[in-house]
Design a protein around this motif. Structure first.
Motif, short mmCIF file in Angstrom:
data_model
loop_
_atom_site.label_atom_id
_atom_site.label_comp_id
_atom_site.label_asym_id
_atom_site.label_seq_id
_atom_site.Cartn_x
_atom_site.Cartn_y
_atom_site.Cartn_z
N ILE A 28 0.84 -1.19 0.00
CA ILE A 28 0.00 0.00 0.00
C ILE A 28 0.88 1.25 0.00
O ILE A 28 0.66 2.19 -0.77
CB ILE A 28 -0.94 -0.01 1.22
CG1 ILE A 28 -1.98 -1.13 1.09
CG2 ILE A 28 -1.65 1.35 1.37
CD1 ILE A 28 -2.81 -1.35 2.35
N ASP A 29 1.89 1.25 0.85
CA ASP A 29 2.75 2.42 0.98
C ASP A 29 3.54 2.68 -0.31
O ASP A 29 3.59 3.82 -0.78
CB ASP A 29 3.72 2.21 2.14
CG ASP A 29 4.61 3.42 2.37
OD1 ASP A 29 4.07 4.50 2.65
OD2 ASP A 29 5.84 3.28 2.25
N LYS A 30 4.14 1.66 -0.89
CA LYS A 30 4.90 1.84 -2.12
C LYS A 30 4.01 2.39 -3.23
O LYS A 30 4.42 3.26 -4.01
CB LYS A 30 5.53 0.51 -2.56
CG LYS A 30 6.70 0.05 -1.71
CD LYS A 30 7.24 -1.27 -2.22
CE LYS A 30 8.41 -1.75 -1.37
NZ LYS A 30 8.93 -3.07 -1.82
N THR A 31 2.81 1.86 -3.30
CA THR A 31 1.88 2.30 -4.34
C THR A 31 1.48 3.76 -4.14
O THR A 31 1.49 4.56 -5.09
CB THR A 31 0.63 1.40 -4.34
OG1 THR A 31 1.03 0.03 -4.49
CG2 THR A 31 -0.31 1.78 -5.48
N LEU A 32 1.15 4.13 -2.92
CA LEU A 32 0.73 5.51 -2.65
C LEU A 32 1.89 6.49 -2.78
O LEU A 32 1.68 7.64 -3.22
CB LEU A 32 0.11 5.59 -1.26
CG LEU A 32 -1.22 4.85 -1.08
CD1 LEU A 32 -1.71 4.97 0.36
CD2 LEU A 32 -2.28 5.34 -2.06
N ILE B 297 -4.11 12.72 -1.35
CA ILE B 297 -4.39 11.54 -0.55
C ILE B 297 -3.86 11.76 0.87
O ILE B 297 -2.84 12.42 1.07
CB ILE B 297 -3.78 10.26 -1.15
CG1 ILE B 297 -2.27 10.40 -1.33
CG2 ILE B 297 -4.45 9.91 -2.46
CD1 ILE B 297 -1.61 9.14 -1.85
N GLY B 298 -4.57 11.20 1.83
CA GLY B 298 -4.14 11.29 3.22
C GLY B 298 -3.24 10.11 3.56
O GLY B 298 -3.72 9.01 3.83
N TRP B 299 -1.94 10.35 3.54
CA TRP B 299 -0.97 9.27 3.82
C TRP B 299 0.30 9.91 4.36
O TRP B 299 0.45 11.13 4.34
CB TRP B 299 -0.71 8.46 2.55
CG TRP B 299 -0.01 7.15 2.81
CD1 TRP B 299 1.25 6.79 2.40
CD2 TRP B 299 -0.52 6.01 3.51
NE1 TRP B 299 1.55 5.52 2.81
CE2 TRP B 299 0.48 5.01 3.50
CE3 TRP B 299 -1.71 5.74 4.19
CZ2 TRP B 299 0.32 3.77 4.12
CZ3 TRP B 299 -1.88 4.51 4.79
CH2 TRP B 299 -0.89 3.55 4.75
#
Length: 335
Positions: free
Chosen positions: A54-58, A69-71
């Motif tokens: 998820i993190d790599k994609t975002l 996006i909220g990340w």
């Protein structure tokens, strides 16, 4: 509220000193640092390999697109670590900047159109990045098993109600209406089986989907709209995301088709839909998911929550019945 020991230690591992905290829901905290910065500290029920995907994609999406996006921001001290654990066997927690704003209102056609456009831009941004295989959730071709699982949940609850006699008010309601509810589920699954879904999955490149798009996973701020909560991110047909957005926006608003029309209008400013898209959307919307989610964990609820489920049952059933009229309007909209 004064931070508890768990929140203090978790925050410290992220390199921040927490001064105040607010419990948003179980496992989700709004925290304020000694410097006045606000964050969301959230427990994640997913393995580290999936969180890394998820993190790599975002992170790729943030670099290669303008979508909000909220990340985490890895360039900031608080965003250096993807997740931390309180103890070795504890679930992971992530830290995300708190977004000041409000949820979009399904009562506003303009805001619903903006939600549809935001989702389409998310899909568009996903096509510009390289999706890694490790940790990804690929749901292409899995709708039949997904709907059967939901159907089995309904079947078990209804059969249990029939065995129980009149053990609870919900038993009586399920005995009276269970056959009708199961018929709705069977109709959706039968239509999916007779559709060209499998062929579409073979011929269509998967879309990066949010997985649970809806008003409560979108924040309106002064800078614009942000997508949040990416735990359910997956590869799937894009229509699954549209289904989730429409379902989550309409389910508490009497299935007002104006809401869905605004979402679809907004989405199609970026991406046009075809006849196959509409057919698959109808299949998912026909399934009585609202009823499934209402009753599936009834036995585990507190007496107060059980009473609320029993009170909500007639309203949710009425919404499921109203879906036919909603789908006829969708047919007219699709042309």
């Amino acid at each position: 509220m004064i931070p508890n020991q768990e929140v203090r230690q978790l925050s410290s591992k992220f390199g921040i000193q927490v001064k105040r905290m607010e419990i948003v829901q179980n496992g989700v905290y709004r925290i304020v640092t000694s410097k006045g910065h606000e964050y969301c500290l959230k427990r994640m029920a997913y393995p580290p390999v999936q969180l890394r995907w998820i993190d790599k994609t975002l992170q790729q999406m943030q670099r290669k697109s303008s979508i909000r996006i909220g990340w985490r921001n890895p360039r900031e001290r608080s965003g250096k670590r993807l997740f931390v654990k309180w103890q070795r066997e504890s679930p992971p927690f992530v830290l995300i900047p708190w977004l000041r704003g409000a949820w979009p209102s399904p009562n506003s056609n303009m805001q619903m159109r903006a939600c549809g456009t935001l989702l389409a831009k998310f899909h568009q941004a996903g096509k510009k990045i390289k999706i890694t295989k490790s940790g990804r959730q690929n749901m292409m071709g899995k709708w039949p098993s997904y709907l059967r699982e939901e159907q089995n949940t309904l079947r078990k609850v209804i059969h249990k109600a029939k065995r129980n006699g009149f053990h609870s008010p919900l038993d009586h309601l399920l005995q009276k209406h269970g056959s009708e509810i199961l018929q709705m589920a069977r109709a959706s699954i039968r239509t999916l089986r007779n559709s060209n879904y499998k062929s579409i999955c073979r011929k269509t490149k998967a879309t990066l989907c949010h997985g649970d798009c809806g008003p409560t996973n979108i924040i309106r701020t002064r800078k614009g709209m942000y997508l949040i909560d990416f735990e359910t991110m997956r590869l799937d047909l894009r229509i699954y995301d549209l289904y989730r957005l429409i379902f989550n926006s309409c389910k508490d608003h009497n299935w007002n088709f104006d809401i869905a029309q605004s979402i679809l209008d907004g989405y199609q400013k970026v991406y046009k839909l075809n006849r196959s898209d509409y057919r698959l959307l109808k299949i998912l919307l026909r399934f009585p998911r609202g009823m499934c989610k209402l009753v599936e964990h009834y036995d585990e609820k507190s007496p107060k929550d059980k009473l609320q489920i029993e009170r909500d049952f007639p309203k949710v059933l009425a919404h499921e019945r109203r879906r036919s009229a909603f789908l006829k309007k969708l047919d007219i909209y699709a042309g």
